[in-house]
Design a protein around this motif. Structure first.
Motif, PDB file in Angstrom:
ATOM      1  N   LYS A 109      52.701  17.101 123.145  1.00 50.57           N
ATOM      2  CA  LYS A 109      52.555  15.768 122.607  1.00 50.57           C
ATOM      3  C   LYS A 109      52.347  15.904 121.110  1.00 50.57           C
ATOM      4  O   LYS A 109      51.641  16.787 120.659  1.00 50.57           O
ATOM      5  CB  LYS A 109      51.360  15.025 123.217  1.00 50.57           C
TER       6      LYS A 109
ATOM      7  N   TYR B 116      59.814   8.082 122.178  1.00 53.76           N
ATOM      8  CA  TYR B 116      59.228   7.507 120.976  1.00 53.76           C
ATOM      9  C   TYR B 116      58.548   6.200 121.362  1.00 53.76           C
ATOM     10  O   TYR B 116      59.168   5.336 121.966  1.00 53.76           O
ATOM     11  CB  TYR B 116      60.313   7.236 119.927  1.00 53.76           C
TER      12      TYR B 116
ATOM     13  N   HIS C 180      53.865  11.296 115.211  1.00 57.96           N
ATOM     14  CA  HIS C 180      54.822  11.294 114.110  1.00 57.96           C
ATOM     15  C   HIS C 180      54.156  10.805 112.831  1.00 57.96           C
ATOM     16  O   HIS C 180      54.233   9.642 112.483  1.00 57.96           O
ATOM     17  CB  HIS C 180      56.019  10.415 114.467  1.00 57.96           C
TER      18      HIS C 180
ATOM     19  N   GLU D 102      48.898  11.927 126.125  1.00 56.97           N
ATOM     20  CA  GLU D 102      50.004  11.120 126.638  1.00 56.97           C
ATOM     21  C   GLU D 102      49.467   9.982 127.506  1.00 56.97           C
ATOM     22  O   GLU D 102      48.645  10.216 128.380  1.00 56.97           O
ATOM     23  CB  GLU D 102      50.919  12.031 127.460  1.00 56.97           C
TER      24      GLU D 102
ATOM     25  N   THR E 221      65.503  13.372 129.463  1.00 59.22           N
ATOM     26  CA  THR E 221      65.055  12.996 128.129  1.00 59.22           C
ATOM     27  C   THR E 221      64.017  13.985 127.627  1.00 59.22           C
ATOM     28  O   THR E 221      63.067  14.310 128.326  1.00 59.22           O
ATOM     29  CB  THR E 221      64.469  11.568 128.153  1.00 59.22           C
ATOM     30  N   ARG E 222      64.216  14.461 126.406  1.00 62.28           N
ATOM     31  CA  ARG E 222      63.304  15.458 125.840  1.00 62.28           C
ATOM     32  C   ARG E 222      62.229  14.823 124.966  1.00 62.28           C
ATOM     33  O   ARG E 222      61.164  15.379 124.798  1.00 62.28           O
ATOM     34  CB  ARG E 222      64.102  16.476 125.036  1.00 62.28           C
ATOM     35  N   ARG E 223      62.535  13.657 124.378  1.00 66.89           N
ATOM     36  CA  ARG E 223      61.563  12.998 123.495  1.00 66.89           C
ATOM     37  C   ARG E 223      61.471  11.514 123.839  1.00 66.89           C
ATOM     38  O   ARG E 223      62.475  10.850 124.047  1.00 66.89           O
ATOM     39  CB  ARG E 223      61.998  13.119 122.037  1.00 66.89           C
TER      40      ARG E 223
ATOM     41  N   ASP F 238      64.687   9.250 123.468  1.00 68.85           N
ATOM     42  CA  ASP F 238      65.632   9.993 122.618  1.00 68.85           C
ATOM     43  C   ASP F 238      66.326   9.145 121.549  1.00 68.85           C
ATOM     44  O   ASP F 238      67.465   9.410 121.201  1.00 68.85           O
ATOM     45  CB  ASP F 238      66.697  10.682 123.480  1.00 68.85           C
TER      46      ASP F 238
ATOM     47  N   ILE G 117      55.507  10.288 118.956  1.00 63.17           N
ATOM     48  CA  ILE G 117      56.505  11.068 119.682  1.00 63.17           C
ATOM     49  C   ILE G 117      55.807  11.868 120.783  1.00 63.17           C
ATOM     50  O   ILE G 117      54.805  12.537 120.538  1.00 63.17           O
ATOM     51  CB  ILE G 117      57.221  12.056 118.744  1.00 63.17           C
ATOM     52  N   TYR G 118      56.387  11.805 121.983  1.00 65.70           N
ATOM     53  CA  TYR G 118      55.916  12.620 123.097  1.00 65.70           C
ATOM     54  C   TYR G 118      57.047  13.550 123.497  1.00 65.70           C
ATOM     55  O   TYR G 118      58.133  13.097 123.848  1.00 65.70           O
ATOM     56  CB  TYR G 118      55.497  11.740 124.285  1.00 65.70           C
ATOM     57  N   LEU G 119      56.809  14.851 123.395  1.00 62.21           N
ATOM     58  CA  LEU G 119      57.818  15.852 123.694  1.00 62.21           C
ATOM     59  C   LEU G 119      57.666  16.358 125.127  1.00 62.21           C
ATOM     60  O   LEU G 119      56.568  16.429 125.654  1.00 62.21           O
ATOM     61  CB  LEU G 119      57.679  17.033 122.738  1.00 62.21           C
ATOM     62  N   LYS G 120      58.786  16.759 125.685  1.00 61.01           N
ATOM     63  CA  LYS G 120      58.778  17.311 127.036  1.00 61.01           C
ATOM     64  C   LYS G 120      58.440  18.767 126.979  1.00 61.01           C
ATOM     65  O   LYS G 120      58.809  19.486 126.107  1.00 61.01           O
ATOM     66  CB  LYS G 120      60.149  17.105 127.666  1.00 61.01           C
TER      67      LYS G 120
END
Length: 66
Positions: free
Chosen positions: A3, A34, A6, A16, A30-32, A44, A63-66
């Motif tokens: 996580k 927003y 930005h 999260e 989905t990798r990101r 994404d 932004i939350y990343l996988k």
């Protein structure tokens, strides 16, 4: 899952939100994700998230990343 918030020049992790689990189920590739300050999710699509956030006048995109 990583996580990240930005904020230019900052790498502070944020927790999260629980409702994001539903989005991860619906968008497994989905990798990101927003999230704007009004909690609208853009999978994404940073440009759409930033454009929407500008209309809100306050807040930031997270932004939350996988």
């Amino acid at each position: 899952m990583k996580k990240e918030e930005h904020i230019p020049g900052s790498g502070n992790p944020v927790s999260e939100p629980a409702f994001l689990k539903q989005y991860r189920t619906c968008y497994p590739r989905t990798r990101r994700f927003y999230m704007t300050s009004d909690r609208m999710i853009f999978p994404d699509d940073l440009q759409a998230a930033v454009a929407h956030q500008k209309c809100l006048k306050k807040g930031k995109v997270t932004i939350y990343l996988k």
